[in-house]
Scaffold this motif. Sequence first.
Motif, mmCIF file in Angstrom:
data_model
loop_
_atom_site.group_PDB
_atom_site.id
_atom_site.type_symbol
_atom_site.label_atom_id
_atom_site.label_comp_id
_atom_site.label_asym_id
_atom_site.label_seq_id
_atom_site.Cartn_x
_atom_site.Cartn_y
_atom_site.Cartn_z
ATOM 1 N N SER A 180 -4.354 29.990 92.289
ATOM 2 C CA SER A 180 -4.001 30.082 93.710
ATOM 3 C C SER A 180 -4.776 31.200 94.412
ATOM 4 C CB SER A 180 -2.497 30.249 93.900
ATOM 5 O OG SER A 180 -2.083 31.499 93.436
ATOM 6 N N MET A 181 -5.498 32.022 93.655
ATOM 7 C CA MET A 181 -6.388 32.994 94.310
ATOM 8 C C MET A 181 -7.559 32.279 94.987
ATOM 9 S SD MET A 181 -6.715 36.323 91.860
ATOM 10 C CE MET A 181 -7.427 35.513 90.429
ATOM 11 N N PHE A 182 -7.768 31.004 94.620
ATOM 12 C CA PHE A 182 -8.910 30.257 95.153
ATOM 13 C C PHE A 182 -8.420 28.992 95.862
ATOM 14 C CE2 PHE A 182 -10.020 32.637 91.360
ATOM 15 C CZ PHE A 182 -11.044 33.431 91.830
ATOM 16 N N SER A 183 -7.680 29.210 96.960
ATOM 17 C CA SER A 183 -7.095 28.089 97.691
ATOM 18 C C SER A 183 -8.059 27.601 98.760
ATOM 19 C CB SER A 183 -5.807 28.525 98.376
ATOM 20 O OG SER A 183 -4.845 28.847 97.412
ATOM 21 N N TYR A 184 -8.057 26.323 98.985
ATOM 22 C CA TYR A 184 -8.979 25.741 99.954
ATOM 23 C C TYR A 184 -8.459 25.867 101.385
ATOM 24 C CZ TYR A 184 -12.115 22.523 102.253
ATOM 25 O OH TYR A 184 -13.038 21.987 103.106
ATOM 26 N N ALA A 185 -9.345 26.231 102.298
ATOM 27 C CA ALA A 185 -9.017 26.257 103.725
ATOM 28 C C ALA A 185 -9.805 25.141 104.400
ATOM 29 C CB ALA A 185 -9.390 27.598 104.337
ATOM 30 N N THR A 186 -9.146 24.341 105.221
ATOM 31 C CA THR A 186 -9.834 23.199 105.854
ATOM 32 C C THR A 186 -10.945 23.681 106.792
ATOM 33 O OG1 THR A 186 -7.995 23.184 107.382
ATOM 34 C CG2 THR A 186 -8.046 21.441 105.777
ATOM 35 N N LEU A 224 1.804 22.346 79.965
ATOM 36 C CA LEU A 224 0.420 22.759 79.744
ATOM 37 C C LEU A 224 -0.424 22.201 80.878
ATOM 38 C CD1 LEU A 224 0.091 21.894 75.943
ATOM 39 C CD2 LEU A 224 0.355 24.178 76.946
ATOM 40 N N MET A 225 -1.414 22.990 81.313
ATOM 41 C CA MET A 225 -2.263 22.518 82.395
ATOM 42 C C MET A 225 -3.684 23.018 82.198
ATOM 43 S SD MET A 225 -1.527 22.887 86.448
ATOM 44 C CE MET A 225 -2.307 21.817 87.625
ATOM 45 N N TYR A 226 -4.623 22.133 82.501
ATOM 46 C CA TYR A 226 -6.033 22.513 82.511
ATOM 47 C C TYR A 226 -6.571 22.272 83.910
ATOM 48 C CZ TYR A 226 -11.056 22.093 82.168
ATOM 49 O OH TYR A 226 -12.401 22.231 82.407
ATOM 50 N N ILE A 227 -7.342 23.236 84.420
ATOM 51 C CA ILE A 227 -7.912 23.116 85.774
ATOM 52 C C ILE A 227 -9.393 23.443 85.728
ATOM 53 C CG2 ILE A 227 -7.823 23.991 88.156
ATOM 54 C CD1 ILE A 227 -4.948 25.090 87.275
ATOM 55 N N ASN A 228 -10.184 22.607 86.378
ATOM 56 C CA ASN A 228 -11.609 22.867 86.514
ATOM 57 C C ASN A 228 -11.891 22.943 88.008
ATOM 58 O OD1 ASN A 228 -14.402 22.351 86.921
ATOM 59 N ND2 ASN A 228 -14.522 21.505 84.857
ATOM 60 N N LEU A 229 -12.376 24.111 88.453
ATOM 61 C CA LEU A 229 -12.449 24.362 89.889
ATOM 62 C C LEU A 229 -13.847 24.757 90.336
ATOM 63 C CD1 LEU A 229 -9.968 24.516 91.905
ATOM 64 C CD2 LEU A 229 -10.243 26.971 91.769
ATOM 65 N N TYR A 230 -14.259 24.202 91.465
ATOM 66 C CA TYR A 230 -15.465 24.668 92.147
ATOM 67 C C TYR A 230 -15.022 25.121 93.525
ATOM 68 C CZ TYR A 230 -20.027 24.763 94.384
ATOM 69 O OH TYR A 230 -21.157 25.172 95.051
ATOM 70 N N TYR A 231 -15.433 26.333 93.916
ATOM 71 C CA TYR A 231 -14.910 26.944 95.144
ATOM 72 C C TYR A 231 -16.059 27.645 95.857
ATOM 73 C CZ TYR A 231 -11.864 30.392 97.596
ATOM 74 O OH TYR A 231 -11.206 31.190 98.499
ATOM 75 N N LEU A 289 13.530 42.128 95.085
ATOM 76 C CA LEU A 289 12.796 43.379 95.177
ATOM 77 C C LEU A 289 11.666 43.316 94.176
ATOM 78 C CD1 LEU A 289 12.743 46.415 96.184
ATOM 79 C CD2 LEU A 289 14.028 46.930 94.114
ATOM 80 N N SER A 290 10.451 43.613 94.609
ATOM 81 C CA SER A 290 9.376 43.631 93.626
ATOM 82 C C SER A 290 8.464 44.803 93.898
ATOM 83 C CB SER A 290 8.610 42.310 93.638
ATOM 84 O OG SER A 290 7.977 42.133 94.860
ATOM 85 N N GLY A 291 7.782 45.209 92.862
ATOM 86 C CA GLY A 291 6.904 46.362 93.001
ATOM 87 C C GLY A 291 5.702 46.210 92.106
ATOM 88 N N GLY A 292 4.593 46.804 92.531
ATOM 89 C CA GLY A 292 3.397 46.758 91.720
ATOM 90 C C GLY A 292 2.176 46.482 92.555
ATOM 91 N N ARG A 293 1.165 45.926 91.890
ATOM 92 C CA ARG A 293 -0.097 45.702 92.575
ATOM 93 C C ARG A 293 -0.255 44.247 92.972
ATOM 94 N NH1 ARG A 293 -4.282 48.772 88.480
ATOM 95 N NH2 ARG A 293 -4.165 50.849 89.424
ATOM 96 N N GLN A 294 -0.851 44.062 94.120
ATOM 97 C CA GLN A 294 -1.121 42.718 94.634
ATOM 98 C C GLN A 294 -2.636 42.584 94.707
ATOM 99 O OE1 GLN A 294 1.051 40.415 96.984
ATOM 100 N NE2 GLN A 294 -0.831 39.219 96.889
ATOM 101 N N SER A 295 -3.199 41.528 94.145
ATOM 102 C CA SER A 295 -4.650 41.385 94.199
ATOM 103 C C SER A 295 -5.070 40.780 95.529
ATOM 104 C CB SER A 295 -5.146 40.511 93.044
ATOM 105 O OG SER A 295 -4.670 39.201 93.189
ATOM 106 N N GLU A 296 -6.342 40.976 95.858
ATOM 107 C CA GLU A 296 -6.879 40.405 97.091
ATOM 108 C C GLU A 296 -6.773 38.891 97.011
ATOM 109 O OE1 GLU A 296 -10.887 41.699 98.384
ATOM 110 O OE2 GLU A 296 -11.355 39.567 98.481
ATOM 111 N N GLY A 297 -6.370 38.265 98.076
ATOM 112 C CA GLY A 297 -6.260 36.810 97.991
ATOM 113 C C GLY A 297 -6.044 36.169 99.336
ATOM 114 N N LEU A 298 -5.827 34.865 99.283
ATOM 115 C CA LEU A 298 -5.554 34.099 100.487
ATOM 116 C C LEU A 298 -4.159 33.529 100.351
ATOM 117 C CD1 LEU A 298 -8.715 31.829 100.961
ATOM 118 C CD2 LEU A 298 -8.117 33.865 102.246
#
Lengths: 582, 164
Positions: free
Chosen positions: A329-335, A428-435, A549-558
Amino acid sequence: MKRLTLLIALVLCATAIYGQDFLTKSKVSGSFQIDGNYYWEDKGIGITEEDINGESFGAYGFGKLQYQLGNFTAGMRFEAYQTTPMSGFDSRVKGMGVANFFATYDNGTIGVTVGDIYDQFGNGLVFRTYEEWTLGFDNSLRGIRAVFRPYDGVTIKGIYGKQRLYWAKYDNVSAAEERGLVRGIDGEWDLNSSITSLNGSKFRAALGASFVSKYEADSKLHVGDIDLIMPQNVAAYSGRMNLGYGRFGFSTEYARKINDPSSFNNYIYNEGQELLASLSYSQKGLGMVLQVKRVDNMSFKSNRLATQNDLDIGFIPPLNYTHTHSLPSMFSYATQPLGEMGIQFQVNYTIPKKTLLGGKYGTKLAFNYSQVNDIKRDSINVDGVNMINQPGTKGYTSSFFAIGDRMFYRDFNFEIEKKISAKWNLTLMYINLYYDMETIEGHPMAEPVEAHFAFGEVIYKINKKHSVRVELQHMWDNVGMDQEIDPIYEDNYNKRGNWMAFLVEYTIAPKWFVSVADKYNYGNPIAEKRDHYFTGSIGYIKDQTRIALSGGRQSEGLVCVGGVCRAVPASSGLSLTITTSF
Amino acid sequence: MKKLFAFLLFGFMFFGLNAQNKSDLPNITLKNLDGQSVNVAEINNDGKPFVMTFWATWCGPCVKEHNALTEVYDDWVEETGVKIFSVSIDDARSTAKIRPFVDGKGWPFEILLDVNKDLARAMNVSNPPHTFLFDGDGKIVWQHTGYLDGGEEDLYQEILKISK
């Protein structure tokens, strides 16, 4: 505030007149949500005091109140956005007040709404107003809507108004905040509901058509060193049909828009068009769907100067699969409203119970393939010069069936979900992605992502109420650890290279959940960016109230909903969310 | 604009009073999987309790909840006569996918499509999954947001309380 006073006064007044009857039939309901964030400095992931800029506390909340009396409904929504640089919201969303109010009377045959309206025509290609809290997105229409259902299966709708632009006033505003009038009409005819002989038939059919026009008063615009004449009225129209026969379904919608030069399309005078079509087959245990789409110059906004996601009148549905696991989900498509051609094929199959492969509980399989390319654009000849996308021209020509060379996104994935016993469940899931990161995120010169992902999840039910869930993920990126990086483009590699991630969650149904998770970008080509993103969360649910409640680091994303995305920077801190309704 | 608003508001209220509204369900029209319009206010289960749950294809816990409810549905129907209405809040991107998705997963529920979240807004649903339990008269007697493994048991206890 005046509106609130007015609303209360009316309710009180009517209560006095109708007394008891009024009180027993009236219903008041509502909901609210508060998201609070506290950000802190975290040099490990490059977050300094300067990034936070003294605004370490961000809070966003809304409260909704709704009143219903028979066929009459009225409501309002109060919003407050205290945004910070770390929250990733558009800075214009900052503010508070009554963002939305409406009153509706609908008796099933006729319906009228005044106020801020959410609605869509067909698939929304030429008109859709909606609100998405997580994106800070709201393009509601302030005005009036009428719905008329003269016969069974026939619906006619009309809308008229101006769209919301964050907190901008609706009149006497600057050119950037000006919004054109939006007017539209839509008709739909469901044949099965209105033709009695088709009732209960295997054949199903529904037809619909929409017409929308926006009016902007200014007809002159100076772009670069040329003066352009702008169309004051821009019309968009579409036709749609849904056909079905037994287990087969076919639905399509085709939309066109007349010339609509705008900042978004670089002031070209091309017409816009869009086609969406789906073919499906389904029976108990098996579902298949094939979808195709073509979008050409279909950005349709009520201010021609608007950029980004502002003031969209139409909606372009993305076709691709929505990934929810943390790494893909760090690599989500935008129309891409200016042009895209997409295809998607999806199969869901359940291997029946009590078969060799199905076992005692059955096995669920899902397969998905999506691909989105650019459209092919050919240059046009203007005064003997070949050019493409120049302001004041028709921009380009594009053959309807020609696919552009540039691929924006491709996703191939396969999922198996198996309940092994009353206690164990495995996915189980396998994903092949081009972004295509350059196009989707707007990072110049970014290398496309060509990655494989593996995902595994095990749920162990300790007893009726207690469960443990463990999630493991890995991403293999095409960018390796030893790749040489040009320092100018370092930011393009913030989330590149291999990742691994785990999550452990313990739940006590229906009330408690606690989890710890880590995402580790161990393969980043830049050594300082090989960071852990560790998070912990705890939550409590009581009926319709949820506190987390959550705490910690959030990575850059969309953060993307329906192909509309909000970029969120990396951050570190605490967040608290409370939602409830009554 | 404001005067018009006030005038219409008052007019609506006056007419609103004359209507008989039996259930807690709003007067909103949604499509079912056959593309037919369903007026939500008319939903009932012949005097028996019913469940309405909001979900989306992109919502993991929702899919888990539906899978779990599918496992127990036959038993619940036999014991209590309950019926489950499942409202998808997916937008237009998924409208054509819902039927194959639901059939492929083998879910036996009555599906409604809330493509622009009209019903979700009217029922104050902020985040899916959100599950409502209605009694035989269509009054909301219980609701719950979120789904944790085993949460369906809690719902069943609530159904048992109101089914005779």
